[in-house]
Enzyme design. Sequence first.
Site, PDB file in Angstrom:
ATOM      1  N   ARG A   1       0.846  -1.208   0.000  1.00  0.00           N
ATOM      2  CA  ARG A   1       0.000   0.000   0.000  1.00  0.00           C
ATOM      3  C   ARG A   1       0.879   1.255   0.000  1.00  0.00           C
ATOM      4  O   ARG A   1       0.556   2.255  -0.670  1.00  0.00           O
ATOM      5  CB  ARG A   1      -0.937  -0.011   1.208  1.00  0.00           C
ATOM      6  CG  ARG A   1      -2.118  -0.962   1.072  1.00  0.00           C
ATOM      7  CD  ARG A   1      -3.142  -0.759   2.172  1.00  0.00           C
ATOM      8  NE  ARG A   1      -2.782  -1.402   3.409  1.00  0.00           N
ATOM      9  CZ  ARG A   1      -3.220  -2.594   3.816  1.00  0.00           C
ATOM     10  NH1 ARG A   1      -4.018  -3.305   3.025  1.00  0.00           N
ATOM     11  NH2 ARG A   1      -2.878  -3.100   4.977  1.00  0.00           N
TER      12      ARG A   1
ATOM     13  N   PHE B   1     -11.615  -5.102  -5.902  1.00  0.00           N
ATOM     14  CA  PHE B   1     -11.651  -5.963  -4.714  1.00  0.00           C
ATOM     15  C   PHE B   1     -11.144  -5.166  -3.504  1.00  0.00           C
ATOM     16  O   PHE B   1     -10.257  -5.604  -2.765  1.00  0.00           O
ATOM     17  CB  PHE B   1     -10.808  -7.226  -4.906  1.00  0.00           C
ATOM     18  CG  PHE B   1     -11.078  -7.955  -6.194  1.00  0.00           C
ATOM     19  CD1 PHE B   1     -12.135  -8.850  -6.287  1.00  0.00           C
ATOM     20  CD2 PHE B   1     -10.291  -7.737  -7.320  1.00  0.00           C
ATOM     21  CE1 PHE B   1     -12.387  -9.521  -7.477  1.00  0.00           C
ATOM     22  CE2 PHE B   1     -10.532  -8.398  -8.505  1.00  0.00           C
ATOM     23  CZ  PHE B   1     -11.587  -9.299  -8.597  1.00  0.00           C
TER      24      PHE B   1
ATOM     25  N   SER C   1     -17.635  -6.465  -4.694  1.00  0.00           N
ATOM     26  CA  SER C   1     -18.971  -7.062  -4.852  1.00  0.00           C
ATOM     27  C   SER C   1     -19.788  -6.986  -3.573  1.00  0.00           C
ATOM     28  O   SER C   1     -21.017  -7.110  -3.601  1.00  0.00           O
ATOM     29  CB  SER C   1     -18.853  -8.520  -5.300  1.00  0.00           C
ATOM     30  OG  SER C   1     -18.159  -9.285  -4.323  1.00  0.00           O
TER      31      SER C   1
ATOM     32  N   CYS D   1      -3.024 -14.105  -3.645  1.00  0.00           N
ATOM     33  CA  CYS D   1      -2.765 -14.553  -2.270  1.00  0.00           C
ATOM     34  C   CYS D   1      -3.011 -16.057  -2.133  1.00  0.00           C
ATOM     35  O   CYS D   1      -3.120 -16.564  -1.016  1.00  0.00           O
ATOM     36  CB  CYS D   1      -3.620 -13.770  -1.276  1.00  0.00           C
ATOM     37  SG  CYS D   1      -5.400 -13.977  -1.500  1.00  0.00           S
TER      38      CYS D   1
END
Length: 393
Positions: A212, A228, A251, A337
């Site tokens: 990040r 996501f 979602s 991941c």
Amino acid sequence: MVTITLKPGKEQSLLRFHPWIFSGAIAKINGKPEEGEVVEIDDALGSFLAVGHYQIGSIMVRILSFDSVKIDQDFYTKRIGEAYFMRQSLGLAGSSTTNAYRLIHGEGDYLPGLVIDMYNGVAVVQMHSVGMYRDREYIYQALTSVIGTDLVAIYNKSEDTLPFKAGIDMQNAYVYGHRPADLTALENGLKFMPDWEHGQKTGFFVDQRDNRALIERYSKGRNVLNMFCYTGGFSIYAMRGGALKVHSVDSSERAIELTRANVELNFPGDDRHQATAEDAFKFMERTEGEFDLMILDPPAFAKHYNVLNNALKGYRRLNTKAFEMIKSGGILFTFSCSQVVSKEVFRTMVFSSAAKARRRVSILHQLTQPADHPVNIYHPEGEYLKGLVLQVW
């Protein structure tokens, strides 16, 4: 103590200090161990090899020590103390700008089956084995001894992580202290509200902290798409980095609510951010040419090898669409991941996606998990997070 004897030649993995024993390696069990019980492992000639937690399944023993030691309070206090010291050395434990980090990372901290994340003094514990559940009081006491007055609470969130067939009536609960009034945590000076009581995993994905921060470096003057997004971590770093606009997509309506709350916590009233609850593929199909920095951080498409091929199809479809829609000169951060997707397989998948989209692509960075998610050198399977930063023309 129950002793498990291995078949001839099956001791080789333990001599290389791998922390798992599979059922096919076992010649005989001398006694009737209960699931989660500490057992001794001997080679075919009766020589001591290790001690570990017995469990029912393909992995029948998770090794705790290759020395003949007693697995008691002192053992856990020592192991957790070592892990805490390492996090202090990393500038995490005791930091004034970051108080969200992983304290125990299973095999990486030589405590297989145990994960502990810290959020502003709250230890969120997840036990993935019956052995760790049986030893839970040792773990709680070790946390209070090692962290001392900086420990606010311990929340056991193992209801959904313990083996389903173990028959343990576990309910998530505070086992030390109580729910704090202030639920915010800091990461590199940014504020987040991890939802350890109801959110995914332990409430926040601390494994993307370093990645990040890298997003922040690339965001100035760019239009950013965070797919996501979950709690919006990448989006918030992009905003601090000077992005022109940031669009977060997930979602889950709940994830979008969390993202909006975290954005407002750090950038109140900032109209650069937009959030949409929609399927990733549907959103990407109707969006093209708007973004020059994109983040793809999907959930694990493959948790087992028997679904690997289908998962790779999903990753390939997702990355191909990203290559097709990103602006020329744009930067793509793409991740997996899935532990069963190796670095080599992931890179090959991204290569084929880039070729299918007929874009010129250069690798700027190859990413992995941060140092508070250490990889046991004898257990390479623990390197689950992999990512690439790509420039696309």
